[in-house]
Design a protein around this motif. Structure first.
Motif, PDB file in Angstrom:
ATOM      1  N   THR A  48       0.848  -1.179   0.000  1.00 13.30           N
ATOM      2  CA  THR A  48       0.000   0.000   0.000  1.00 13.30           C
ATOM      3  C   THR A  48       0.887   1.234   0.000  1.00 13.30           C
ATOM      4  OG1 THR A  48      -1.775  -1.126   1.173  1.00 13.30           O
ATOM      5  CG2 THR A  48      -1.783   1.279   1.236  1.00 13.30           C
ATOM      6  N   ALA A  49       0.617   2.147  -0.912  1.00 18.62           N
ATOM      7  CA  ALA A  49       1.450   3.341  -1.036  1.00 18.62           C
ATOM      8  C   ALA A  49       0.585   4.500  -1.498  1.00 18.62           C
ATOM      9  CB  ALA A  49       2.587   3.109  -2.026  1.00 18.62           C
ATOM     10  N   ALA A  50       1.065   5.706  -1.216  1.00 18.18           N
ATOM     11  CA  ALA A  50       0.374   6.912  -1.674  1.00 18.18           C
ATOM     12  C   ALA A  50       1.387   7.838  -2.313  1.00 18.18           C
ATOM     13  CB  ALA A  50      -0.338   7.614  -0.521  1.00 18.18           C
ATOM     14  N   LEU A  51       1.016   8.365  -3.466  1.00 17.95           N
ATOM     15  CA  LEU A  51       1.876   9.287  -4.210  1.00 17.95           C
ATOM     16  C   LEU A  51       1.310  10.690  -4.081  1.00 17.95           C
ATOM     17  CD1 LEU A  51       4.248   9.721  -6.204  1.00 17.95           C
ATOM     18  CD2 LEU A  51       2.616   9.312  -8.059  1.00 17.95           C
ATOM     19  N   GLY A  52       2.071  11.573  -3.418  1.00 22.58           N
ATOM     20  CA  GLY A  52       1.626  12.947  -3.251  1.00 22.58           C
ATOM     21  C   GLY A  52       1.687  13.717  -4.557  1.00 22.58           C
ATOM     22  N   PRO A  53       1.109  14.911  -4.591  1.00 25.52           N
ATOM     23  CA  PRO A  53       1.111  15.711  -5.820  1.00 25.52           C
ATOM     24  C   PRO A  53       2.514  16.228  -6.131  1.00 25.52           C
ATOM     25  CG  PRO A  53       0.234  16.982  -3.986  1.00 25.52           C
ATOM     26  CD  PRO A  53       0.416  15.597  -3.474  1.00 25.52           C
ATOM     27  N   ALA A  54       2.770  16.503  -7.415  1.00 22.27           N
ATOM     28  CA  ALA A  54       4.043  17.090  -7.827  1.00 22.27           C
ATOM     29  C   ALA A  54       4.078  18.554  -7.409  1.00 22.27           C
ATOM     30  CB  ALA A  54       4.215  16.954  -9.335  1.00 22.27           C
ATOM     31  N   VAL A  55       5.177  18.942  -6.779  1.00 23.28           N
ATOM     32  CA  VAL A  55       5.317  20.303  -6.258  1.00 23.28           C
ATOM     33  C   VAL A  55       6.743  20.784  -6.523  1.00 23.28           C
ATOM     34  CG1 VAL A  55       3.596  19.961  -4.429  1.00 23.28           C
ATOM     35  CG2 VAL A  55       6.000  19.412  -3.983  1.00 23.28           C
ATOM     36  N   VAL A  56       6.973  22.080  -6.357  1.00 21.68           N
ATOM     37  CA  VAL A  56       8.348  22.584  -6.439  1.00 21.68           C
ATOM     38  C   VAL A  56       9.127  22.024  -5.249  1.00 21.68           C
ATOM     39  CG1 VAL A  56       7.691  24.670  -7.667  1.00 21.68           C
ATOM     40  CG2 VAL A  56       7.732  24.682  -5.165  1.00 21.68           C
ATOM     41  N   PRO A  57      10.451  21.839  -5.382  1.00 19.70           N
ATOM     42  CA  PRO A  57      11.222  21.190  -4.310  1.00 19.70           C
ATOM     43  C   PRO A  57      11.016  21.778  -2.924  1.00 19.70           C
ATOM     44  CG  PRO A  57      12.559  21.348  -6.285  1.00 19.70           C
ATOM     45  CD  PRO A  57      11.284  22.096  -6.579  1.00 19.70           C
ATOM     46  N   HIS A  58      10.863  23.096  -2.818  1.00 17.59           N
ATOM     47  CA  HIS A  58      10.682  23.697  -1.492  1.00 17.59           C
ATOM     48  C   HIS A  58       9.371  23.268  -0.829  1.00 17.59           C
ATOM     49  CE1 HIS A  58      13.912  26.361  -2.911  1.00 17.59           C
ATOM     50  NE2 HIS A  58      14.179  26.539  -1.635  1.00 17.59           N
ATOM     51  N   ASP A  59       8.439  22.730  -1.612  1.00 24.29           N
ATOM     52  CA  ASP A  59       7.159  22.273  -1.056  1.00 24.29           C
ATOM     53  C   ASP A  59       7.081  20.751  -0.969  1.00 24.29           C
ATOM     54  OD1 ASP A  59       6.099  24.758  -0.588  1.00 24.29           O
ATOM     55  OD2 ASP A  59       5.059  24.894  -2.504  1.00 24.29           O
ATOM     56  N   ALA A  60       8.227  20.074  -1.039  1.00 24.91           N
ATOM     57  CA  ALA A  60       8.213  18.605  -0.982  1.00 24.91           C
ATOM     58  C   ALA A  60       7.544  18.109   0.298  1.00 24.91           C
ATOM     59  CB  ALA A  60       9.635  18.065  -1.087  1.00 24.91           C
ATOM     60  N   TRP A  61       7.756  18.818   1.398  1.00 26.13           N
ATOM     61  CA  TRP A  61       7.140  18.425   2.674  1.00 26.13           C
ATOM     62  C   TRP A  61       5.616  18.392   2.558  1.00 26.13           C
ATOM     63  CZ3 TRP A  61       3.706  21.663   5.119  1.00 26.13           C
ATOM     64  CH2 TRP A  61       3.665  22.981   4.651  1.00 26.13           C
ATOM     65  N   LEU A  62       5.061  19.296   1.741  1.00 23.24           N
ATOM     66  CA  LEU A  62       3.609  19.362   1.582  1.00 23.24           C
ATOM     67  C   LEU A  62       3.102  18.160   0.790  1.00 23.24           C
ATOM     68  CD1 LEU A  62       1.187  21.080   2.228  1.00 23.24           C
ATOM     69  CD2 LEU A  62       1.644  22.440   0.178  1.00 23.24           C
ATOM     70  N   SER A  63       3.874  17.726  -0.209  1.00 24.16           N
ATOM     71  CA  SER A  63       3.526  16.508  -0.944  1.00 24.16           C
ATOM     72  C   SER A  63       3.514  15.312   0.001  1.00 24.16           C
ATOM     73  CB  SER A  63       4.526  16.285  -2.088  1.00 24.16           C
ATOM     74  OG  SER A  63       4.187  15.151  -2.838  1.00 24.16           O
ATOM     75  N   LEU A  64       4.473  15.288   0.942  1.00 24.42           N
ATOM     76  CA  LEU A  64       4.526  14.202   1.930  1.00 24.42           C
ATOM     77  C   LEU A  64       3.303  14.240   2.844  1.00 24.42           C
ATOM     78  CD1 LEU A  64       5.944  11.925   3.458  1.00 24.42           C
ATOM     79  CD2 LEU A  64       7.226  13.669   4.713  1.00 24.42           C
ATOM     80  N   VAL A  65       2.908  15.427   3.291  1.00 24.07           N
ATOM     81  CA  VAL A  65       1.724  15.557   4.157  1.00 24.07           C
ATOM     82  C   VAL A  65       0.489  14.999   3.444  1.00 24.07           C
ATOM     83  CG1 VAL A  65       0.133  17.222   5.190  1.00 24.07           C
ATOM     84  CG2 VAL A  65       2.596  17.494   5.512  1.00 24.07           C
ATOM     85  N   CYS A  66       0.329  15.340   2.182  1.00 25.52           N
ATOM     86  CA  CYS A  66      -0.827  14.856   1.417  1.00 25.52           C
ATOM     87  C   CYS A  66      -0.819  13.338   1.312  1.00 25.52           C
ATOM     88  CB  CYS A  66      -0.826  15.475   0.016  1.00 25.52           C
ATOM     89  SG  CYS A  66      -1.147  17.247  -0.014  1.00 25.52           S
ATOM     90  N   ALA A  67       0.359  12.760   1.013  1.00 25.53           N
ATOM     91  CA  ALA A  67       0.453  11.307   0.880  1.00 25.53           C
ATOM     92  C   ALA A  67       0.125  10.617   2.201  1.00 25.53           C
ATOM     93  CB  ALA A  67       1.850  10.925   0.396  1.00 25.53           C
ATOM     94  N   ARG A  68       0.617  11.170   3.307  1.00 20.76           N
ATOM     95  CA  ARG A  68       0.346  10.557   4.609  1.00 20.76           C
ATOM     96  C   ARG A  68      -1.133  10.641   4.981  1.00 20.76           C
ATOM     97  NH1 ARG A  68       4.090   8.401   7.310  1.00 20.76           N
ATOM     98  NH2 ARG A  68       6.294   8.987   7.295  1.00 20.76           N
ATOM     99  N   LEU A  69      -1.742  11.790   4.705  1.00 21.68           N
ATOM    100  CA  LEU A  69      -3.177  11.928   5.002  1.00 21.68           C
ATOM    101  C   LEU A  69      -3.986  10.896   4.225  1.00 21.68           C
ATOM    102  CD1 LEU A  69      -3.564  15.819   5.063  1.00 21.68           C
ATOM    103  CD2 LEU A  69      -4.009  14.262   6.975  1.00 21.68           C
TER     104      LEU A  69
END
Length: 403
Positions: A262-283
């Motif tokens: 089971t895995a989740a792929l967060g949205p593509a973002v600029v590198p400075h927002d990588a943490w936000l992609s991680l938050v989305c995937a975890r949620l």
């Protein structure tokens, strides 16, 4: 278990060679070394630098040292060879740092051995040494050159391992910086960390969270994209260049790579927002777990950002539902469910008419009108208020996600 270098030399064929040969070779080191160096430069492209360059000087020095060692072994087969061994291991490290390969090192040794074997035999013949020493002489040259090549390769591999270890440490530092939510004083610039990690910073990245895979390896089939990985608890977090690259192939590669997990792929973002992609995937993963869905497959969060946004504020969403939809909560469960369904259909319709609602729910228009009148009375005419409609739609969607 490998034998120490000295043991390799001591067990070699030098015992069958006359000690006088060593002294004869010493007097001819410069001339024979010049022949060896010229042959190596002609036959091994990696060593064609000018003789007065750093590489040229290293080549001459190493060839002369190899000949001196051969002479030493001929004169005293049991002598310690540690000082020569350390030199050739250092040579391997230098070759790695200069971007050359073990193939080049071994090719140079083979060429040197061929020339040396021929010239040593000429020395023995000129000195009228017994012809019986020719075979052990050739054997000694091959044993010697194989031992030196092995030591150089060991030095090369050790330097490579150290460099790879440093690169991996720098990549972990880069991954941690990308995944850390910015707080307070900015840290080291991402482009500096990326250069140190030898990981070209892409225009966009996406974070993949693979559940229960912290100890595993991750590779993308087919396209071989270079990714950053970082264990987080029991999960593996992967930072990868924008998966789609303008098309669906990238996501399919990721889907294939996580098959069976089971895995989740967060949205593509600029590198400075990588943490936000991680938050989305975890949620998305946490919600997937809470719903009891089967643990197998890839959740692509980019298609569900609105849901993830609501999940991020789920507790506030619960309060919003209580505040906006509280009038439904006092009704019998069946009636409340029907009216909530009708309210959502009304809010999602274009013209907010009974026929539209009826078509969306598959009911008779008259039934839809009856329910709409009940809703209007229940919410005291607020269905015409845009603010109420917006809050009600958010509350309905949040309740559906929580269920």
């Amino acid at each position: 278990m490998q034998n120490p270098p000295g043991d390799t030399f001591a067990r070699g064929p030098w015992h069958e060679l006359p000690a006088a040969l060593g002294a004869l070779i010493r007097t001819r080191i410069d001339a024979i070394a010049a022949d060896m160096v010229e042959a190596i430069r002609q036959e091994v492209p990696a060593y064609r630098s000018p003789l007065d360059s750093a590489m040229g000087r290293d080549l001459i020095d190493s060839v002369c040292r190899a000949m001196r060692q051969f002479a030493e072994l001929t004169e005293a087969p049991e002598s310690s060879q540690d000082h020569h061994v350390s030199h050739f291991r250092h040579l391997g490290r230098v070759e790695f740092l200069n971007g050359r390969t073990t193939d080049g090192i071994q090719a140079a040794f083979r060429v040197g051995a061929r020339v040396g074997s021929r010239r040593y035999a000429e020395v023995a013949r000129t000195a009228s040494l017994p012809t019986e020493i020719v075979l052990p002489l050739h054997e000694a040259v091959l044993t010697h050159i194989n031992a030196l090549a092995n030591e150089s390769v060991k030095g090369f591999v050790a330097a490579q391992a150290r460099a790879e270890g440093e690169t991996q440490r720098n990549r972990r530092a880069l991954a941690q910086a990308l995944l850390e939510r910015p707080r307070g004083t900015p840290g080291e610039p991402l482009d500096t960390l990326a250069a140190r990690a030898r990981w070209p910073l892409p225009a966009k990245v996406a974070c993949l969270v693979v559940r229960q895979a912290a100890g595993g390896r991750f590779a993308l089939p087919g396209q071989g994209r270079d990714v950053l990985t970082l264990p987080r608890g029991a999960d593996l977090v992967v930072v990868l260049p924008e998966p789609d690259g303008g098309g669906p192939a990238g996501t399919e590669d990721v889907r294939a790579a996580v098959r069976g997990r089971t895995a989740a792929l967060g949205p593509a973002v600029v590198p400075h927002d990588a943490w936000l992609s991680l938050v989305c995937a975890r949620l998305a993963l946490n919600h997937h777990r809470d719903t009891g869905a089967p643990d197998d497959g890839l959740l692509v969060v980019g298609d569900r950002l609105a849901d993830v946004h609501l999940l991020g504020g789920a507790h506030i969403g619960r309060l919003l539902g209580d505040h906006v939809l509280g009038a439904l909560d006092g009704l019998p469960a069946g009636r409340a469910a029907r009216l909530a369904e009708t309210l959502e259909a009304l809010l999602m319709s274009w013209g907010r008419t009974a026929p539209e609602v009826a078509r969306a729910l598959g009911i008779h228009p008259q039934t839809a009108r009856k329910r709409l009148r009940q809703l209007d009375a229940l919410f005291e005419g607020r269905l015409a208020d845009p603010g109420f409609r917006f809050g009600a739609l958010l509350a309905l969607r949040t309740r559906a996600l929580r269920r």
